[in-house]
Design a protein around this motif. Structure first.
Motif: not given
Ligand code: ASP
Length: 322
Positions: A31-33, A50-51, A56-61, A271-272
């Motif tokens: 994901i791009t933030m 936070v990201a 970690q929760t979402l399982g993706q960088t 996740a946040a």
């Protein structure tokens, strides 16, 4: 005609199927933030803290991309135009998603209708700051000096539309001065200039300033909130320092492009919220002086309401920039 109708219906149902499956499996890739300011500034710091936990929760960088310019409106425009698939998000704030509205009559996005609120991350009180050798011991002396030397002083900010710009516009109007503004791509670089004594003063979010104040590299005259901040117990409130009319606090929050599926928004919001409950994340945010929103302040609806009220509030205070 019949063949044409069938041809139309099939791709549509395929597309709907793909969207639903996409939301269930989301996120399947990085994901791009977007952070619409330079690295090392308050928005960048809050977003990274936070990201990091959310990934970690979402399982993706979650990759932070600093897209700077025009007081954060360049990055926000890019985020508003991104595909609404949950793979491009933005950490915006009181500037990009509220104060920019009155300042830019031709703003390329509408914070309320071009974005989906995802999650409020942190409240960030505003501090009145100056270079460490500024010749004033307290806020009253500082105000007297700024009034006497307005045309010689440089006020640093992160561009028209940023928090630092709007917060200092308010400060300047309360004390009745119009100093020379020096824009930077974020208050990360603006803070470097303040530490190097290349600029004179700034109204910045607390996150950026706590380590510098503690290290004695800049001066802090007041925090513009009703109570002192636990991370800076020696810094008086504007009320205690004799300028009760100046109250300013910002906030940082995640937004997604309009049309992002609700299932994805809910996943991101959860996740946040989980990140904000994490002891280490909380400690890092609190040590930097920011407020961690309570559970009732973390819903997507409460962020929608916050943006609405902040657009109205700043629209009543700020005029288009010349
Ligand atoms: N939040 C911006 C930054 O992170 C600064 C600002 O809005 O004043 O640099």
């Amino acid at each position: 005609m019949a063949r044409f109708a069938v041809g139309l219906v099939a791709p549509l149902s395929l597309a709907l199927g793909a969207t639903a499956a996409g939301a269930a499996d989301y996120p399947e890739r990085q994901i791009t933030m977007i952070v619409p300011f330079a690295a090392g500034g308050p928005t960048d710091v809050v977003a990274r803290i936070v990201a990091g936990h959310m990934s970690q929760t979402l399982g993706q960088t979650i990759v932070i991309e600093n897209v700077v310019g025009a007081g954060g409106t360049t990055g926000s425009t890019r985020a508003a135009r991104a595909a609404p698939d949950g793979y491009t998000l933005i950490t915006g704030h009181m500037g990009t998603h509220a104060a920019a509205v009155p300042l830019y009559p031709k703003l390329a996005y509408n914070p309320q209708t071009d974005f989906e609120p995802v999650a409020l991350l942190a409240g960030t009180p505003i501090l009145i700051l100056a270079r460490k050798d500024f010749p004033a011991e307290n806020l009253q002396q500082f105000i007297a000096n700024v009034k006497a030397n307005t045309d010689k002083l440089n006020m640093a900010h992160a561009g028209v539309g940023s928090v630092s710009y709007s917060a200092c516009e308010l400060f300047n109007s309360v004390i009745g001065v119009k100093p020379i503004g020096v824009p930077f791509n974020g208050t990360g670089p603006a803070m470097n200039a303040l530490v190097a004594q290349q600029v004179d003063y700034m109204c910045d979010q607390i996150v950026n300033a706590v380590p510098q104040i503690k290290g004695g590299t800049i001066r802090a005259y007041a925090v513009a909130t009703p109570t002192r901040n636990a991370s800076l117990p020696d810094v008086p409130t504007t009320k205690q320092a004799g300028l009760p009319a100046y109250q300013a606090s910002a906030w940082n929050a995640i937004f997604a492009p309009k049309g992002t599926p609700v299932a994805i928004l809910d996943k991101l919001n959860a996740a946040a919220a989980k990140a904000l409950d994490d002891e280490n994340v909380r400690k890092r945010l609190l040590d930097l002086g920011s407020d961690v929103p309570p559970p009732e302040g973390r819903t997507r609806d409460s962020l929608r309401e916050l943006v609405k009220s902040e657009v109205a509030k700043w629209s009543a205070v700020l005029k288009p920039a010349q």
